[in-house]
Design a protein around this motif. Structure first.
Motif, PDB file in Angstrom:
ATOM      1  N   ILE A 113      -1.183   8.861  -4.335  1.00  0.00           N
ATOM      2  CA  ILE A 113      -1.113   7.509  -4.916  1.00  0.00           C
ATOM      3  C   ILE A 113      -0.222   6.615  -4.059  1.00  0.00           C
ATOM      4  CG2 ILE A 113      -0.249   6.171  -6.895  1.00  0.00           C
ATOM      5  CD1 ILE A 113      -1.038   8.571  -8.679  1.00  0.00           C
ATOM      6  N   LEU A 114       0.954   7.126  -3.693  1.00  0.00           N
ATOM      7  CA  LEU A 114       1.936   6.340  -2.933  1.00  0.00           C
ATOM      8  C   LEU A 114       1.392   5.936  -1.564  1.00  0.00           C
ATOM      9  CD1 LEU A 114       4.944   5.442  -3.384  1.00  0.00           C
ATOM     10  CD2 LEU A 114       5.593   7.365  -1.993  1.00  0.00           C
ATOM     11  N   ILE A 143      -1.898   3.339  -2.038  1.00  0.00           N
ATOM     12  CA  ILE A 143      -1.668   1.975  -2.548  1.00  0.00           C
ATOM     13  C   ILE A 143      -0.557   1.352  -1.710  1.00  0.00           C
ATOM     14  CG2 ILE A 143      -1.030   0.588  -4.567  1.00  0.00           C
ATOM     15  CD1 ILE A 143      -2.055   2.812  -6.356  1.00  0.00           C
ATOM     16  N   ARG A 144      -0.920   0.452  -0.831  1.00  0.00           N
ATOM     17  CA  ARG A 144       0.063  -0.127   0.099  1.00  0.00           C
ATOM     18  C   ARG A 144       0.837  -1.290  -0.519  1.00  0.00           C
ATOM     19  NH1 ARG A 144      -0.447   2.025   5.324  1.00  0.00           N
ATOM     20  NH2 ARG A 144       1.028   0.466   6.073  1.00  0.00           N
ATOM     21  N   LYS A 198       3.194  -3.066  -2.955  1.00  0.00           N
ATOM     22  CA  LYS A 198       4.263  -2.639  -3.861  1.00  0.00           C
ATOM     23  C   LYS A 198       4.006  -3.136  -5.283  1.00  0.00           C
ATOM     24  CE  LYS A 198       8.115  -1.181  -5.566  1.00  0.00           C
ATOM     25  NZ  LYS A 198       9.343  -1.966  -5.524  1.00  0.00           N
ATOM     26  N   LEU A 222       1.362  -0.980  -6.817  1.00  0.00           N
ATOM     27  CA  LEU A 222       1.958   0.342  -7.055  1.00  0.00           C
ATOM     28  C   LEU A 222       2.855   0.310  -8.297  1.00  0.00           C
ATOM     29  CD1 LEU A 222       2.192   3.220  -5.810  1.00  0.00           C
ATOM     30  CD2 LEU A 222       4.237   2.415  -4.618  1.00  0.00           C
ATOM     31  N   SER A 223       3.659  -0.752  -8.434  1.00  0.00           N
ATOM     32  CA  SER A 223       4.542  -0.903  -9.600  1.00  0.00           C
ATOM     33  C   SER A 223       3.729  -0.991 -10.882  1.00  0.00           C
ATOM     34  CB  SER A 223       5.416  -2.157  -9.448  1.00  0.00           C
ATOM     35  OG  SER A 223       6.225  -2.056  -8.303  1.00  0.00           O
ATOM     36  N   ALA A 236       0.743   0.173 -11.306  1.00  0.00           N
ATOM     37  CA  ALA A 236       0.115   1.492 -11.511  1.00  0.00           C
ATOM     38  C   ALA A 236       1.085   2.450 -12.203  1.00  0.00           C
ATOM     39  CB  ALA A 236      -0.336   2.073 -10.174  1.00  0.00           C
ATOM     40  N   LEU A 284      10.608   1.623  -8.980  1.00  0.00           N
ATOM     41  CA  LEU A 284       9.472   2.373  -9.536  1.00  0.00           C
ATOM     42  C   LEU A 284       9.884   3.127 -10.803  1.00  0.00           C
ATOM     43  CD1 LEU A 284       7.546   3.892  -6.476  1.00  0.00           C
ATOM     44  CD2 LEU A 284       6.976   1.869  -7.818  1.00  0.00           C
ATOM     45  N   ARG A 325       7.134   5.638   5.254  1.00  0.00           N
ATOM     46  CA  ARG A 325       5.706   5.862   4.965  1.00  0.00           C
ATOM     47  C   ARG A 325       5.123   6.850   5.980  1.00  0.00           C
ATOM     48  NH1 ARG A 325       1.576   3.569   2.306  1.00  0.00           N
ATOM     49  NH2 ARG A 325       2.834   1.818   1.577  1.00  0.00           N
TER      50      ARG A 325
END
Length: 527
Positions: free
Chosen positions: A120-121, A124-125, A127, A130-131, A133, A204, A279
């Motif tokens: 997932i990390l 999903i580039r 942020k 991602l937050s 999610a 996160l 990354r």
């Protein structure tokens, strides 16, 4: 130079804590008996404030020791009794078993969790996405599981991510043994990236923590007090969800909007991005793990995936108490992945047991709140209000008390008081149902303000991960502030404006049904 006895005593007392902190705790212990003789009610509130202070100073000293000393003294001087403390522990046995067994169970699932969340990390580039999610996933899981289990998963994943980079930043390869709690070997060039990475993981974790509150308020299995309130009101799963929906659905979407807003504006410690160098390390780690994965390792992942399915089904259908399901996870996960040595099993319990002991101390403080009737004036005042004013004040009073106390305790006390008012003929059944919604949402939403308001937040604050990410009590309060303001105000607006008309509309459509008076024998008092 040899230390005098008094200097040696102070040096030993609370270990490496600052001297000013040690003196302050001793001062608390000295004034409490005097204050209790003068005015027990004020002494009770002072004790609550002192305990909250020990939580706030969790990075200076783990709260179990200073909080435990305050609790022992409270029992010794008669503010509460060992029997009352035991009563509180018995009433919260499910929560304690959850911590002992479920958190340990999650430890044995960490290979699968790290595998899934690494994908997932890395995929999903953005942020912000991602937050969102993390927030949505935590909310969804908390609606059907429970917040503590979900936050234990997130802590396990974040610790894994942190350890991977910390190992590489210390000049070691992925397979080397490494202590990620010490920055001693971190190369100077990596320290800046490490600080950015800490900020990234902190944000996160907070998004996920708030997600557990957003999802936990929606269903009767989301939080322990929801089950108690649903039981008192005779609501089944579907009816509970529908009755809460006029408040919980708008709050959920405003919560996501807040997540988007704080990431874009970078306020209150949000907005940190994953540094490109880190990354790249995570990509290399994922590649390394993939190439090294033996048939035995793949079999372990499949077993853990099957156990994860059992975990979700077992909790969603409430097949047993959460702690017992956690125990089955430990047995299944260790049996089928070859973990049979006692010392290997012991590591799994290291994270949860200090917090379990702290929670037992917390319930001792709750026993003081009960015995000294600290909340009684507020409860009495709110019960004597009428109409929309009463509804709003129930929500506000529950929210404020949940910020300083245990929201399970607050929710239970209020629902039982309202139940008594219903049985005494002071309320109609319809008024009782509306107030039950105000109590449930009041204990769940504003309580995100402080770590002691939500058990999941307190678990995060006192976890071994918090000091690694420099996540203090004050930082958590500041990071939770935008959510606290939005969730509390939107919840209040929904309570005042939409709850009654929406409930009447659902009754007309037949989605929910008018309840009869609750029979006396359904009362399952927490106290």
């Amino acid at each position: 130079m040899a230390l005098s006895f008094s200097q040696a005593f102070i040096k030993n007392f609370l270990g490496k804590s600052p001297d000013w902190y040690k003196v302050l705790i001793l001062l608390f212990l000295a004034i409490n008996p005097l204050l209790y003789k003068i005015n027990p009610f004020i002494a009770g509130w002072v004790l609550v404030a002192q305990f909250i202070f020990t939580l706030a100073m969790a990075l200076k000293c783990y709260p179990l020791q200073p909080g435990g000393l305050l609790a022992i003294e409270a029992v010794a001087i008669g503010m509460t009794s060992p029997e009352m403390v035991m009563h509180e522990l018995e009433g919260n046995l499910e929560v304690l078993l959850l911590l002992v067994f479920m958190v340990a169970g999650i430890y044995f699932m960490k290979q699968l969790l790290l595998f899934i969340f690494t994908k997932i990390l890395l995929n999903i580039r953005s942020k912000t996405v991602l937050s969102l999610a993390f927030c949505v996933a935590s909310a969804f899981l908390s609606a059907f599981l429970d917040a503590l289990t979900v936050i234990a998963v997130v802590i396990s994943v974040a610790t894994g991510f942190y350890a991977i980079y910390h190992k590489v930043a210390s000049g070691k390869d992925f397979q080397a043994k490494h202590d990620h709690t010490s920055d001693e070997h971190v190369q100077e060039i990596s320290r800046d990236d490490l600080n950015h990475y800490r900020a990234f993981l902190r944000s996160l974790l907070l998004h996920a923590g708030v997600g557990t509150a957003l999802g936990g308020v929606m269903t009767m299995v989301g939080e322990p007090q929801n089950l108690i309130i649903a039981g008192q009101a005779n609501w089944h799963f579907g009816e509970f969800m529908l009755r809460m929906a006029p408040v919980t659905v708008p709050v959920f979407f405003f919560g996501l909007a807040t997540c988007f807003f704080v990431e874009k504006t970078k306020i209150c410690g949000y907005g940190a991005r994953l540094p490109d160098s880190i990354r790249q390390i995570l990509i290399e780690y994922d590649l390394d793990q993939t190439t090294r994965r033996s048939p035995q390792d793949k079999a372990k992942l499949w077993v853990q995936a099957a156990i994860a399915v059992w975990l979700i089904v077992g909790l969603a259908l409430h097949l047993a108490s959460v702690g017992l399901i956690g125990l089955t996870v430990i047995v299944l996960a260790t049996s089928f992945t070859g973990i049979t040595e006692e010392h290997a099993l012991g590591k799994a319990f290291e994270e949860a047991l200090p917090f379990t002991a702290l929670l037992a101390v917390f319930f001792a403080i709750v026993a003081v709140i009960v015995d000294q009737e600290l909340f009684t004036p507020i409860i009495t005042w709110v019960l004597h209000l009428e109409g929309a004013e009463q509804l709003a004040m129930f929500y506000i009073a529950n929210g404020l008390l949940s910020m300083v106390s245990d929201n399970v305790f607050v929710g239970t006390v209020y629902i039982l008081e309202v139940k008594e008012a219903l049985l005494a003929g002071m309320l109609t059944r319809d008024e009782f149902d509306i107030l039950a919604v105000a109590i449930n949402t009041g204990t769940n939403l504003p309580s995100v303000a402080t770590p002691n308001g939500q058990a999941a937040f307190l678990f995060l604050l006192t976890s071994t991960l918090a000091p690694l990410l420099r996540l203090s009590y004050s930082r958590m309060v500041i990071m939770a502030l935008p959510y606290t303001v939005v969730l509390s105000l939107i919840g209040l607006a929904c309570i005042e404006l939409t709850l009654v008309p929406m409930t009447e509309w659902m009754l007309e459509l037949g989605w929910i049904h008018p309840q009869t008076l609750v029979p006396e024998n359904t009362t399952t008092s927490h106290h």
